[in-house]
Design an enzyme around this catalytic site. Sequence first.
Site, PDB file in Angstrom:
ATOM      1  N   VAL A   1      10.539  92.274 -53.152  1.00 27.14           N
ATOM      2  CA  VAL A   1      11.402  92.060 -54.319  1.00 27.14           C
ATOM      3  C   VAL A   1      10.839  92.894 -55.468  1.00 27.14           C
ATOM      4  O   VAL A   1       9.627  92.876 -55.719  1.00 27.14           O
ATOM      5  CB  VAL A   1      11.450  90.563 -54.701  1.00 27.14           C
ATOM      6  CG1 VAL A   1      12.249  90.359 -55.980  1.00 27.14           C
ATOM      7  CG2 VAL A   1      12.051  89.750 -53.554  1.00 27.14           C
TER       8      VAL A   1
ATOM      9  N   GLY B   1       5.512  87.957 -47.266  1.00 29.25           N
ATOM     10  CA  GLY B   1       6.170  89.092 -47.898  1.00 29.25           C
ATOM     11  C   GLY B   1       5.716  90.417 -47.307  1.00 29.25           C
ATOM     12  O   GLY B   1       4.531  90.616 -47.033  1.00 29.25           O
TER      13      GLY B   1
ATOM     14  N   GLN C   1     -11.188  85.115 -50.369  1.00 30.86           N
ATOM     15  CA  GLN C   1     -10.615  86.465 -50.229  1.00 30.86           C
ATOM     16  C   GLN C   1     -10.888  87.346 -51.441  1.00 30.86           C
ATOM     17  O   GLN C   1     -10.419  88.477 -51.497  1.00 30.86           O
ATOM     18  CB  GLN C   1      -9.115  86.385 -49.927  1.00 30.86           C
ATOM     19  CG  GLN C   1      -8.246  85.888 -51.061  1.00 30.86           C
ATOM     20  CD  GLN C   1      -6.835  85.599 -50.598  1.00 30.86           C
ATOM     21  OE1 GLN C   1      -6.587  84.691 -49.799  1.00 30.86           O
ATOM     22  NE2 GLN C   1      -5.875  86.380 -51.068  1.00 30.86           N
TER      23      GLN C   1
ATOM     24  N   LEU D   1       3.896  82.094 -59.705  1.00 34.04           N
ATOM     25  CA  LEU D   1       5.063  82.412 -58.886  1.00 34.04           C
ATOM     26  C   LEU D   1       6.079  83.242 -59.663  1.00 34.04           C
ATOM     27  O   LEU D   1       6.280  83.043 -60.858  1.00 34.04           O
ATOM     28  CB  LEU D   1       5.715  81.118 -58.378  1.00 34.04           C
ATOM     29  CG  LEU D   1       4.797  80.215 -57.555  1.00 34.04           C
ATOM     30  CD1 LEU D   1       5.565  78.974 -57.080  1.00 34.04           C
ATOM     31  CD2 LEU D   1       4.200  80.947 -56.361  1.00 34.04           C
TER      32      LEU D   1
ATOM     33  N   GLN E   1      -1.575  92.463 -44.711  1.00 39.95           N
ATOM     34  CA  GLN E   1      -1.747  91.020 -44.520  1.00 39.95           C
ATOM     35  C   GLN E   1      -0.746  90.510 -43.483  1.00 39.95           C
ATOM     36  O   GLN E   1      -1.099  89.745 -42.571  1.00 39.95           O
ATOM     37  CB  GLN E   1      -1.535  90.323 -45.865  1.00 39.95           C
ATOM     38  CG  GLN E   1      -1.388  88.817 -45.795  1.00 39.95           C
ATOM     39  CD  GLN E   1      -1.312  88.219 -47.183  1.00 39.95           C
ATOM     40  OE1 GLN E   1      -2.310  88.187 -47.891  1.00 39.95           O
ATOM     41  NE2 GLN E   1      -0.157  87.755 -47.589  1.00 39.95           N
TER      42      GLN E   1
ATOM     43  N   MET F   1      -0.599  82.029 -53.897  1.00 40.52           N
ATOM     44  CA  MET F   1      -1.712  81.771 -54.818  1.00 40.52           C
ATOM     45  C   MET F   1      -1.181  81.355 -56.197  1.00 40.52           C
ATOM     46  O   MET F   1      -1.905  81.414 -57.187  1.00 40.52           O
ATOM     47  CB  MET F   1      -2.605  83.006 -54.936  1.00 40.52           C
ATOM     48  CG  MET F   1      -3.245  83.388 -53.602  1.00 40.52           C
ATOM     49  SD  MET F   1      -4.788  84.280 -53.775  1.00 40.52           S
ATOM     50  CE  MET F   1      -4.271  85.706 -54.697  1.00 40.52           C
TER      51      MET F   1
ATOM     52  N   GLY G   1       9.616  87.207 -56.321  1.00 36.97           N
ATOM     53  CA  GLY G   1       9.220  87.575 -54.960  1.00 36.97           C
ATOM     54  C   GLY G   1       8.912  86.324 -54.151  1.00 36.97           C
ATOM     55  O   GLY G   1       9.427  86.126 -53.040  1.00 36.97           O
ATOM     56  N   HIS G   2       8.087  85.454 -54.736  1.00 39.20           N
ATOM     57  CA  HIS G   2       7.825  84.168 -54.074  1.00 39.20           C
ATOM     58  C   HIS G   2       9.137  83.383 -53.936  1.00 39.20           C
ATOM     59  O   HIS G   2       9.366  82.713 -52.923  1.00 39.20           O
ATOM     60  CB  HIS G   2       6.842  83.323 -54.895  1.00 39.20           C
ATOM     61  CG  HIS G   2       5.515  83.959 -55.134  1.00 39.20           C
ATOM     62  ND1 HIS G   2       5.133  84.436 -56.370  1.00 39.20           N
ATOM     63  CD2 HIS G   2       4.464  84.192 -54.305  1.00 39.20           C
ATOM     64  CE1 HIS G   2       3.908  84.927 -56.291  1.00 39.20           C
ATOM     65  NE2 HIS G   2       3.477  84.803 -55.054  1.00 39.20           N
TER      66      HIS G   2
HETATM   67  P1  AMP Z   1       0.452  85.806 -53.304  1.00 39.52           P
HETATM   68  O1  AMP Z   1       0.762  84.627 -54.167  1.00 39.52           O
HETATM   69  O2  AMP Z   1       0.359  87.083 -54.058  1.00 39.52           O
HETATM   70  O3  AMP Z   1      -0.686  85.559 -52.358  1.00 39.52           O
HETATM   71  O4  AMP Z   1       1.738  86.017 -52.366  1.00 39.52           O
HETATM   72  C1  AMP Z   1       2.234  84.964 -51.587  1.00 39.52           C
HETATM   73  C2  AMP Z   1       3.295  85.496 -50.658  1.00 39.52           C
HETATM   74  O5  AMP Z   1       4.360  86.077 -51.429  1.00 39.52           O
HETATM   75  C3  AMP Z   1       2.775  86.606 -49.743  1.00 39.52           C
HETATM   76  O6  AMP Z   1       3.371  86.459 -48.463  1.00 39.52           O
HETATM   77  C4  AMP Z   1       3.270  87.853 -50.438  1.00 39.52           C
HETATM   78  O7  AMP Z   1       3.439  88.961 -49.575  1.00 39.52           O
HETATM   79  C5  AMP Z   1       4.593  87.396 -50.988  1.00 39.52           C
HETATM   80  N1  AMP Z   1       5.016  88.255 -52.105  1.00 39.52           N
HETATM   81  C6  AMP Z   1       4.325  88.537 -53.238  1.00 39.52           C
HETATM   82  N2  AMP Z   1       5.002  89.412 -54.011  1.00 39.52           N
HETATM   83  C7  AMP Z   1       6.155  89.706 -53.330  1.00 39.52           C
HETATM   84  C8  AMP Z   1       7.269  90.577 -53.590  1.00 39.52           C
HETATM   85  N3  AMP Z   1       7.350  91.329 -54.700  1.00 39.52           N
HETATM   86  N4  AMP Z   1       8.250  90.616 -52.674  1.00 39.52           N
HETATM   87  C9  AMP Z   1       8.177  89.893 -51.533  1.00 39.52           C
HETATM   88  N5  AMP Z   1       7.163  89.054 -51.230  1.00 39.52           N
HETATM   89  C10 AMP Z   1       6.163  88.963 -52.113  1.00 39.52           C
END
Ligand code: AMP
Length: 287
Positions: free
Chosen positions: A181, A152, A65, A37, A158, A34, A40-41
Amino acid sequence: MSNGPMRVVRTIAELKQARADLEGRGTVAVVMTMGALHSGHGELLAQARQRADALIATIFVNPLQFAPHEDLARYPRPVEADLALCEQAGVDLVFMPDEEEMYPGGEALVRVTPGHLGQILEGGPRPTHFEGVLTVVAKLLHLTRPQLAFFGQKDAQQLALVRRMVADLNFDTEIVAVPIVRDEDGMAKSSRNAYLSAQERTSGLALSRAIRAATSAAEAGERAPAVLAAARRELDAEEGIAVDYLSLADASTLREVSAEHSGPAVLLVAARVGSTRLLDNAPLVLG
Ligand code: AMP
């Protein structure tokens, strides 16, 4: 390695053309986000880059969502920084549609329903959340047609639901999980951490403390009740948070494990700090 300059497309027609251009390039991976970034991303992108010949990132704040009272309007959208991070990560193709492109004429009428697994834990306070997640993930898998999709562990429910959808509905994509992360202080990275004041952030650290306490208890050979109690003590000691749930569960069904359970499990916690919801979890082994 990426193969030349990164392409950024905003329409489905452009995406189809760009995806066709990747034909014959070998393994295609997708990382769905989303935006806003962070590292983690970045880790998802790095692992995907390593395993795939072509890497697609999607950036879309999916209205389906979010419940009406949630943070859709204020969700951060730092487009330039996001594209710079994608470029640095060696992304070949970014798909960055707007709402009208993804949901022409309004929200999708036909959706993917998650069943029981979507109603527990996060699904308690957010009963329509995972229907929105799975519907957009299904759409993006159809549009990007990847061999690999990276998700993640941060969003454990999810991840479990996406795995079930791919299995139950026969999507031809391998789902790859990437560990959480964290920042140096232990806080799991999240785009929503940007909402926290300094004091709220300090309170929020109770979640990762609870995870660490539970992990230590499990490593010391404690059973489920004592592992949960170790986590609960850390959460109870922090006045600035309101806990939504703390659960020690099977990693794929997310059902609570029994007091005698031995083997792998996942500890999941969600809490509110001010108006921000924080999630954390960790895999651990009991017995
Ligand atoms: P989001 O942008 O929050 O929808 O996350 C996009 C992807 O990045 C999803 O698969 C999340 O689980 C993953 N993600 C977000 N934060 C982290 C993190 N701290 N460590 C690992 N993956 C992450």
